[in-house]
Design a protein around this motif. Structure first.
Motif, PDB file in Angstrom:
ATOM      1  N   ALA A   1       0.851  -1.188   0.000  1.00 29.19           N
ATOM      2  CA  ALA A   1       0.000   0.000   0.000  1.00 29.19           C
ATOM      3  C   ALA A   1       0.888   1.240   0.000  1.00 29.19           C
ATOM      4  N   PRO A   2       0.408   2.361  -0.546  1.00 26.35           N
ATOM      5  CA  PRO A   2       1.201   3.594  -0.519  1.00 26.35           C
ATOM      6  C   PRO A   2       1.507   4.002   0.927  1.00 26.35           C
ATOM      7  N   THR A   3       2.729   4.460   1.164  1.00 28.01           N
ATOM      8  CA  THR A   3       3.130   4.821   2.524  1.00 28.01           C
ATOM      9  C   THR A   3       2.907   6.299   2.841  1.00 28.01           C
ATOM     10  N   GLY A   4       2.801   7.139   1.780  1.00 27.55           N
ATOM     11  CA  GLY A   4       2.640   8.569   2.001  1.00 27.55           C
ATOM     12  C   GLY A   4       3.882   9.380   1.730  1.00 27.55           C
ATOM     13  N   VAL A   5       5.010   8.712   1.408  1.00 29.75           N
ATOM     14  CA  VAL A   5       6.264   9.436   1.186  1.00 29.75           C
ATOM     15  C   VAL A   5       6.167  10.328  -0.048  1.00 29.75           C
ATOM     16  N   GLU A   6       7.072  11.304  -0.103  1.00 35.59           N
ATOM     17  CA  GLU A   6       6.970  12.381  -1.084  1.00 35.59           C
ATOM     18  C   GLU A   6       7.468  12.020  -2.478  1.00 35.59           C
ATOM     19  N   VAL A   7       8.074  10.858  -2.662  1.00 36.66           N
ATOM     20  CA  VAL A   7       8.603  10.477  -3.972  1.00 36.66           C
ATOM     21  C   VAL A   7       7.948   9.172  -4.424  1.00 36.66           C
ATOM     22  N   ALA A   8       8.167   8.844  -5.686  1.00 34.09           N
ATOM     23  CA  ALA A   8       7.614   7.591  -6.213  1.00 34.09           C
ATOM     24  C   ALA A   8       8.188   6.405  -5.449  1.00 34.09           C
ATOM     25  N   GLU A   9       7.386   5.380  -5.269  1.00 35.41           N
ATOM     26  CA  GLU A   9       7.839   4.213  -4.506  1.00 35.41           C
ATOM     27  C   GLU A   9       7.286   2.946  -5.139  1.00 35.41           C
ATOM     28  N   ALA A  10       7.956   1.835  -4.873  1.00 30.97           N
ATOM     29  CA  ALA A  10       7.454   0.540  -5.324  1.00 30.97           C
ATOM     30  C   ALA A  10       6.186   0.202  -4.559  1.00 30.97           C
ATOM     31  N   ARG A  11       5.164  -0.292  -5.247  1.00 32.25           N
ATOM     32  CA  ARG A  11       3.904  -0.621  -4.597  1.00 32.25           C
ATOM     33  C   ARG A  11       3.949  -2.012  -3.963  1.00 32.25           C
ATOM     34  N   GLY A  12       4.687  -2.939  -4.579  1.00 28.79           N
ATOM     35  CA  GLY A  12       4.684  -4.301  -4.076  1.00 28.79           C
ATOM     36  C   GLY A  12       3.401  -5.030  -4.443  1.00 28.79           C
ATOM     37  N   ARG A  13       3.214  -6.208  -3.877  1.00 30.27           N
ATOM     38  CA  ARG A  13       2.003  -6.988  -4.161  1.00 30.27           C
ATOM     39  C   ARG A  13       1.758  -7.977  -3.029  1.00 30.27           C
ATOM     40  N   LEU A  14       0.516  -8.401  -2.939  1.00 28.70           N
ATOM     41  CA  LEU A  14       0.135  -9.461  -2.012  1.00 28.70           C
ATOM     42  C   LEU A  14      -0.343 -10.665  -2.824  1.00 28.70           C
ATOM     43  N   THR A  15      -0.809 -11.681  -2.157  1.00 28.63           N
ATOM     44  CA  THR A  15      -1.270 -12.896  -2.824  1.00 28.63           C
ATOM     45  C   THR A  15      -2.792 -12.937  -2.777  1.00 28.63           C
ATOM     46  N   TRP A  16      -3.407 -13.193  -3.934  1.00 28.62           N
ATOM     47  CA  TRP A  16      -4.873 -13.202  -4.042  1.00 28.62           C
ATOM     48  C   TRP A  16      -5.326 -14.456  -4.770  1.00 28.62           C
TER      49      TRP A  16
END
Length: 229
Positions: A50-65
Protein backbone atom coordinates in the motif's frame (compact mmCIF):
# COMPACT_ATOMS: atom_id res chain seq x y z
CA UNK A 1 1.44 -31.64 4.48
CA UNK A 2 3.19 -29.02 6.60
CA UNK A 3 3.92 -29.94 10.18
CA UNK A 4 4.88 -28.17 13.40
CA UNK A 5 8.63 -27.83 13.94
CA UNK A 6 8.18 -27.53 17.75
CA UNK A 7 10.49 -24.58 18.41
CA UNK A 8 10.34 -24.57 22.20
CA UNK A 9 6.62 -25.18 22.68
CA UNK A 10 4.24 -28.11 22.97
CA UNK A 11 0.54 -28.76 23.27
CA UNK A 12 -2.07 -26.16 22.35
CA UNK A 13 -0.68 -22.95 20.84
CA UNK A 14 -2.38 -19.55 21.04
CA UNK A 15 -1.54 -16.40 19.08
CA UNK A 16 0.93 -15.08 21.65
CA UNK A 17 2.87 -18.34 21.74
CA UNK A 18 2.79 -18.65 17.94
CA UNK A 19 4.38 -15.20 17.62
CA UNK A 20 6.89 -15.91 20.38
CA UNK A 21 8.15 -19.11 18.75
CA UNK A 22 7.44 -18.36 15.06
CA UNK A 23 5.02 -21.27 14.80
CA UNK A 24 4.40 -21.54 11.08
CA UNK A 25 1.78 -24.29 11.42
CA UNK A 26 -0.42 -21.97 13.54
CA UNK A 27 -0.41 -19.31 10.82
CA UNK A 28 -0.83 -21.87 8.03
CA UNK A 29 -4.04 -23.06 9.68
CA UNK A 30 -5.37 -19.60 10.52
CA UNK A 31 -4.68 -18.54 6.93
CA UNK A 32 -6.44 -21.63 5.59
CA UNK A 33 -9.51 -20.90 7.71
CA UNK A 34 -9.65 -17.20 6.83
CA UNK A 35 -8.89 -17.52 3.13
CA UNK A 36 -6.17 -15.68 1.28
CA UNK A 37 -8.34 -12.78 0.13
CA UNK A 38 -9.45 -12.03 3.69
CA UNK A 39 -6.01 -11.87 5.24
CA UNK A 40 -4.43 -10.13 2.26
CA UNK A 41 -7.07 -7.40 2.51
CA UNK A 42 -6.19 -6.92 6.18
CA UNK A 43 -2.46 -6.92 5.38
CA UNK A 44 -3.10 -4.11 2.92
CA UNK A 45 -4.96 -2.12 5.57
CA UNK A 46 -1.97 -2.57 7.85
CA UNK A 47 0.32 -1.02 5.23
CA UNK A 48 1.67 -3.90 3.13
CA UNK A 49 1.58 -3.40 -0.65
CA UNK A 50 0.00 0.00 0.00
CA UNK A 51 1.20 3.59 -0.52
CA UNK A 52 3.13 4.82 2.52
CA UNK A 53 2.64 8.57 2.00
CA UNK A 54 6.26 9.44 1.19
CA UNK A 55 6.97 12.38 -1.08
CA UNK A 56 8.60 10.48 -3.97
CA UNK A 57 7.61 7.59 -6.21
CA UNK A 58 7.84 4.21 -4.51
CA UNK A 59 7.45 0.54 -5.32
CA UNK A 60 3.90 -0.62 -4.60
CA UNK A 61 4.68 -4.30 -4.08
CA UNK A 62 2.00 -6.99 -4.16
CA UNK A 63 0.13 -9.46 -2.01
CA UNK A 64 -1.27 -12.90 -2.82
CA UNK A 65 -4.87 -13.20 -4.04
CA UNK A 66 -7.08 -16.04 -5.21
CA UNK A 67 -7.36 -14.22 -8.56
CA UNK A 68 -3.60 -14.57 -9.21
CA UNK A 69 -2.81 -16.50 -12.37
CA UNK A 70 -0.73 -19.09 -10.51
CA UNK A 71 -3.10 -19.47 -7.56
CA UNK A 72 -3.65 -22.86 -5.99
CA UNK A 73 -4.72 -23.82 -2.47
CA UNK A 74 -1.16 -24.34 -1.21
CA UNK A 75 -0.33 -20.72 -2.02
CA UNK A 76 -2.72 -19.62 0.75
CA UNK A 77 -0.51 -21.33 3.33
CA UNK A 78 2.64 -19.75 1.92
CA UNK A 79 1.04 -16.30 1.85
CA UNK A 80 -0.12 -16.69 5.45
CA UNK A 81 3.54 -16.54 6.53
CA UNK A 82 4.42 -13.72 4.15
CA UNK A 83 5.57 -15.76 1.14
CA UNK A 84 3.64 -16.89 -1.92
CA UNK A 85 3.36 -14.01 -4.39
CA UNK A 86 3.88 -11.48 -1.62
CA UNK A 87 6.52 -8.78 -2.14
CA UNK A 88 6.65 -5.70 0.09
CA UNK A 89 9.14 -2.90 0.73
CA UNK A 90 11.15 -2.19 3.90
CA UNK A 91 9.28 1.10 4.28
CA UNK A 92 5.93 -0.71 4.13
CA UNK A 93 7.20 -3.09 6.81
CA UNK A 94 8.14 -0.10 8.97
CA UNK A 95 4.63 1.34 8.50
CA UNK A 96 3.23 -2.07 9.45
CA UNK A 97 5.33 -2.12 12.65
CA UNK A 98 4.17 1.40 13.51
CA UNK A 99 0.54 0.40 12.97
CA UNK A 100 0.88 -2.50 15.39
CA UNK A 101 2.60 -0.20 17.89
CA UNK A 102 -0.28 2.30 17.57
CA UNK A 103 -3.06 -0.25 18.13
CA UNK A 104 -4.18 -0.01 14.51
CA UNK A 105 -3.49 3.66 13.74
CA UNK A 106 -1.42 3.52 10.53
CA UNK A 107 0.71 6.65 10.06
CA UNK A 108 1.42 8.35 6.75
CA UNK A 109 5.21 8.32 6.37
CA UNK A 110 7.50 11.18 5.37
CA UNK A 111 11.22 11.47 4.78
CA UNK A 112 11.43 14.66 6.84
CA UNK A 113 9.25 16.32 9.45
CA UNK A 114 10.04 19.89 8.42
CA UNK A 115 11.92 22.09 5.96
CA UNK A 116 13.96 25.03 7.29
CA UNK A 117 15.34 28.02 5.42
CA UNK A 118 19.12 27.90 5.43
CA UNK A 119 19.22 31.70 5.26
CA UNK A 120 16.81 32.63 8.05
CA UNK A 121 16.24 29.45 10.05
CA UNK A 122 12.51 29.88 9.47
CA UNK A 123 10.41 26.73 9.22
CA UNK A 124 9.02 26.74 5.70
CA UNK A 125 7.04 23.52 5.95
CA UNK A 126 6.12 21.09 8.69
CA UNK A 127 4.08 17.98 8.25
CA UNK A 128 0.94 17.31 10.21
CA UNK A 129 0.76 13.70 11.44
CA UNK A 130 -2.10 11.82 9.82
CA UNK A 131 -3.33 8.29 10.48
CA UNK A 132 -5.61 5.72 8.86
CA UNK A 133 -7.55 3.71 11.42
CA UNK A 134 -7.60 -0.09 11.19
CA UNK A 135 -10.45 -1.56 13.20
CA UNK A 136 -9.68 -3.75 16.18
CA UNK A 137 -8.22 -1.69 19.01
CA UNK A 138 -6.84 -3.29 22.17
CA UNK A 139 -8.81 -6.52 21.73
CA UNK A 140 -7.11 -7.27 18.41
CA UNK A 141 -3.74 -5.57 18.69
CA UNK A 142 -3.06 -6.19 22.39
CA UNK A 143 -2.34 -9.94 21.99
CA UNK A 144 -0.19 -9.26 18.91
CA UNK A 145 1.86 -6.68 20.80
CA UNK A 146 2.22 -9.09 23.72
CA UNK A 147 3.40 -11.90 21.44
CA UNK A 148 5.95 -9.62 19.78
CA UNK A 149 7.22 -8.49 23.18
CA UNK A 150 7.64 -12.11 24.21
CA UNK A 151 9.38 -12.94 20.94
CA UNK A 152 12.03 -10.24 21.52
CA UNK A 153 12.81 -11.77 24.90
CA UNK A 154 13.77 -15.08 23.25
CA UNK A 155 16.74 -13.40 21.54
CA UNK A 156 19.63 -12.49 23.82
CA UNK A 157 20.80 -9.54 21.75
CA UNK A 158 17.35 -7.93 22.10
CA UNK A 159 16.73 -9.12 25.64
CA UNK A 160 19.82 -7.17 26.75
CA UNK A 161 18.90 -3.97 24.86
CA UNK A 162 18.67 -0.67 26.80
CA UNK A 163 14.85 -0.77 26.58
CA UNK A 164 12.33 -3.59 26.28
CA UNK A 165 11.29 -3.88 22.65
CA UNK A 166 8.73 -5.83 20.63
CA UNK A 167 9.81 -7.63 17.47
CA UNK A 168 9.00 -10.34 14.95
CA UNK A 169 11.43 -12.13 12.67
CA UNK A 170 10.81 -13.53 9.21
CA UNK A 171 12.77 -15.71 6.78
CA UNK A 172 11.14 -15.36 3.34
CA UNK A 173 12.56 -17.79 0.82
CA UNK A 174 13.49 -16.79 -2.73
CA UNK A 175 12.74 -18.81 -5.83
CA UNK A 176 16.47 -19.27 -6.58
CA UNK A 177 17.72 -22.68 -5.46
CA UNK A 178 21.07 -23.58 -3.93
CA UNK A 179 23.08 -26.52 -5.33
CA UNK A 180 21.60 -28.86 -2.69
CA UNK A 181 18.04 -27.92 -3.65
CA UNK A 182 17.33 -25.59 -0.72
CA UNK A 183 16.36 -21.95 -1.19
CA UNK A 184 18.07 -18.67 -0.57
CA UNK A 185 16.54 -16.88 2.41
CA UNK A 186 16.18 -13.20 3.21
CA UNK A 187 16.44 -12.05 6.83
CA UNK A 188 13.55 -9.77 7.83
CA UNK A 189 12.61 -8.22 11.14
CA UNK A 190 10.10 -5.62 12.30
CA UNK A 191 10.00 -4.06 15.74
CA UNK A 192 9.20 -1.06 17.87
CA UNK A 193 10.37 0.32 21.20
CA UNK A 194 9.85 0.83 24.04
CA UNK A 195 7.40 -2.06 23.91
CA UNK A 196 4.85 -0.49 26.26
CA UNK A 197 5.28 3.13 25.17
CA UNK A 198 6.45 3.04 21.53
CA UNK A 199 8.52 5.92 20.20
CA UNK A 200 10.18 4.34 17.16
CA UNK A 201 9.26 1.62 14.66
CA UNK A 202 11.91 -0.24 12.66
CA UNK A 203 12.14 -2.65 9.74
CA UNK A 204 15.33 -4.51 8.84
CA UNK A 205 15.75 -6.44 5.58
CA UNK A 206 18.95 -8.31 4.71
CA UNK A 207 18.91 -9.78 1.23
CA UNK A 208 20.28 -13.35 1.31
CA UNK A 209 20.73 -12.78 5.04
CA UNK A 210 19.59 -16.21 6.24
CA UNK A 211 17.15 -16.61 9.14
CA UNK A 212 15.26 -13.64 10.52
CA UNK A 213 17.23 -13.73 13.77
CA UNK A 214 20.28 -12.53 11.81
CA UNK A 215 18.64 -9.10 11.58
CA UNK A 216 18.32 -8.77 15.38
CA UNK A 217 21.80 -7.22 15.91
CA UNK A 218 20.86 -4.40 13.53
CA UNK A 219 17.71 -3.63 15.50
CA UNK A 220 19.84 -3.75 18.65
CA UNK A 221 22.25 -1.20 17.13
CA UNK A 222 19.31 1.10 16.47
CA UNK A 223 18.05 0.68 20.04
CA UNK A 224 21.53 1.39 21.41
CA UNK A 225 21.83 4.52 19.28
CA UNK A 226 18.40 5.88 20.23
CA UNK A 227 18.00 4.75 23.83
CA UNK A 228 21.50 3.87 25.01
CA UNK A 229 23.06 5.78 27.89
Amino acid sequence: QPGCLQYGHSGLVDLRTALEHSCNIFFYDVGRRLGVDTFSAMAQQLGLAAPTGVEVAEARGRLTWSSDGNYQAGLTLMAAIGQGNTAVTPLQLAAYAATLANYGQRPALHYADRAVSAATGETLWQYTPTFTAVQGGEAVFGPIRDGMKRMAQTTRVLREAPVVCAAKTGSPQLADTLPGGSHYVNSVLIGYAPADDPQIAVAVVLEYGGGGANAAPILRAVLDAVFGV
